[in-house]
Design a protein around this motif. Structure first.
Motif, PDB file in Angstrom:
ATOM      1  N   THR A 196      90.443 -10.237  10.038  1.00  0.00           N
ATOM      2  CA  THR A 196      90.138 -11.650  10.198  1.00  0.00           C
ATOM      3  C   THR A 196      90.143 -12.129  11.646  1.00  0.00           C
ATOM      4  O   THR A 196      89.555 -13.167  11.943  1.00  0.00           O
ATOM      5  N   ARG A 212      97.775 -17.776  10.563  1.00  0.00           N
ATOM      6  CA  ARG A 212      96.487 -17.937   9.882  1.00  0.00           C
ATOM      7  C   ARG A 212      95.834 -19.260  10.274  1.00  0.00           C
ATOM      8  O   ARG A 212      94.612 -19.325  10.491  1.00  0.00           O
ATOM      9  N   ASN A 257      88.787  -3.557   2.338  1.00  0.00           N
ATOM     10  CA  ASN A 257      88.158  -4.673   3.033  1.00  0.00           C
ATOM     11  C   ASN A 257      87.574  -5.637   2.005  1.00  0.00           C
ATOM     12  O   ASN A 257      86.516  -5.381   1.418  1.00  0.00           O
ATOM     13  N   THR A 258      88.259  -6.734   1.763  1.00  0.00           N
ATOM     14  CA  THR A 258      87.793  -7.740   0.812  1.00  0.00           C
ATOM     15  C   THR A 258      87.256  -8.979   1.529  1.00  0.00           C
ATOM     16  O   THR A 258      87.057 -10.030   0.911  1.00  0.00           O
ATOM     17  N   THR A 259      87.025  -8.854   2.823  1.00  0.00           N
ATOM     18  CA  THR A 259      86.533  -9.969   3.626  1.00  0.00           C
ATOM     19  C   THR A 259      85.045  -9.780   3.903  1.00  0.00           C
ATOM     20  O   THR A 259      84.444  -8.776   3.523  1.00  0.00           O
ATOM     21  N   ASP A 260      84.476 -10.744   4.614  1.00  0.00           N
ATOM     22  CA  ASP A 260      83.080 -10.615   5.036  1.00  0.00           C
ATOM     23  C   ASP A 260      82.957  -9.991   6.420  1.00  0.00           C
ATOM     24  O   ASP A 260      81.868  -9.930   6.988  1.00  0.00           O
ATOM     25  N   SER A 261      84.072  -9.527   6.990  1.00  0.00           N
ATOM     26  CA  SER A 261      84.046  -8.845   8.284  1.00  0.00           C
ATOM     27  C   SER A 261      83.486  -7.433   8.113  1.00  0.00           C
ATOM     28  O   SER A 261      83.835  -6.740   7.154  1.00  0.00           O
ATOM     29  N   ARG A 270      86.345  -9.679  12.704  1.00  0.00           N
ATOM     30  CA  ARG A 270      85.509 -10.880  12.611  1.00  0.00           C
ATOM     31  C   ARG A 270      85.208 -11.431  13.993  1.00  0.00           C
ATOM     32  O   ARG A 270      84.088 -11.900  14.253  1.00  0.00           O
TER      33      ARG A 270
END
Length: 230
Positions: free
Chosen positions: A183, A54, A206-210, A187
């Protein structure tokens, strides 16, 4: 939209990684004469490795640092007296012998027809080239772009640019990037400005902004989506 350039992630997209890692980890410790407590060792290793990978995506560590640090931290925590540099080299060599295809990958690749194919991976080039070479993926891809070789890691746009430069492609509208990681793969594709397909076999939220262009749960669905864009 027509895609004739397909960029793929490797680990947990085309090749299953957990078995490869488990086997290489076990074999590396066995060669070092340590065969007791391997399950506990690997649990600790995976926790350390997750943090480091990460950090790599975030740009706060490098591939060279990660390569040694994952084992130096593990050995320090467990009180094991081994050289992390030489152990890491052994591990990567053994990892290069592990190639476990995900179901449906070869049929999917065969279905694409006359297209350009490349792999874009955050894995180490030494292991990734060897794993592809000993699998049915061998000779199917024009190039394998790895973060340690390119000097940039996903989701940085530069690693995707390196792939297109090697392919001699300038039109991003022709390109589809596919991978399992929101990620790094999705992304990264978003950052670079190409369409993306999220390979999501476990039905994760999907809890990301991707923002993937497509989402699939298996490789049969990828054929449907690919045809639907033509």
């Amino acid at each position: 939209m027509n895609y004739d350039v397909f960029l793929f992630d490797l680990d947990d997209t085309l090749l299953e990684f957990d078995t490869s890692e488990q086997n290489a980890f076990r074999n590396a410790f066995t060669e070092a004469g340590l065969v007791e407590g391997l399950d506990a060792y690997r649990t600790e290793y995976r926790a350390i490795s997750k943090v480091l990978w990460r950090q790599l995506e975030e740009g706060s560590t490098t591939m060279e640092q990660l390569n040694v640090s994952r084992f130096s931290q593990l050995f320090d925590k467990l009180g094991i007296e081994l050289d992390p540099v030489s152990f890491s080299e052994t591990y990567l060599t053994l990892l290069g012998k592990e190639a476990h295809l995900i179901d449906g990958v070869i049929d999917m690749l065969d279905s694409l027809g006359d297209v350009r194919l490349a792999i874009v991976t955050n894995g180490f080039i030494k292991a990734q080239i060897a794993r592809v070479a000993c699998s049915s993926l061998n000779n199917r891809f024009e190039t394998i772009v790895s973060s340690d070789e390119a000097g940039f890691q996903k989701p940085r746009p530069e690693i995707f640019q390196e792939a297109l430069d090697r392919l001699g492609v300038t039109d991003k509208s022709r390109v589809l990037m596919t991978g399992d990681s929101l990620t790094s793969d999705i992304r990264g594709g978003n950052n670079f400005g190409v369409d993306t397909c999220w390979y999501n076999p476990n039905g994760l939220e999907n809890t990301t902004d991707s923002k993937p262009t497509f989402e699939i749960s298996n490789w049969v669905e990828f054929k449907v989506n690919e045809k639907a864009t033509n």
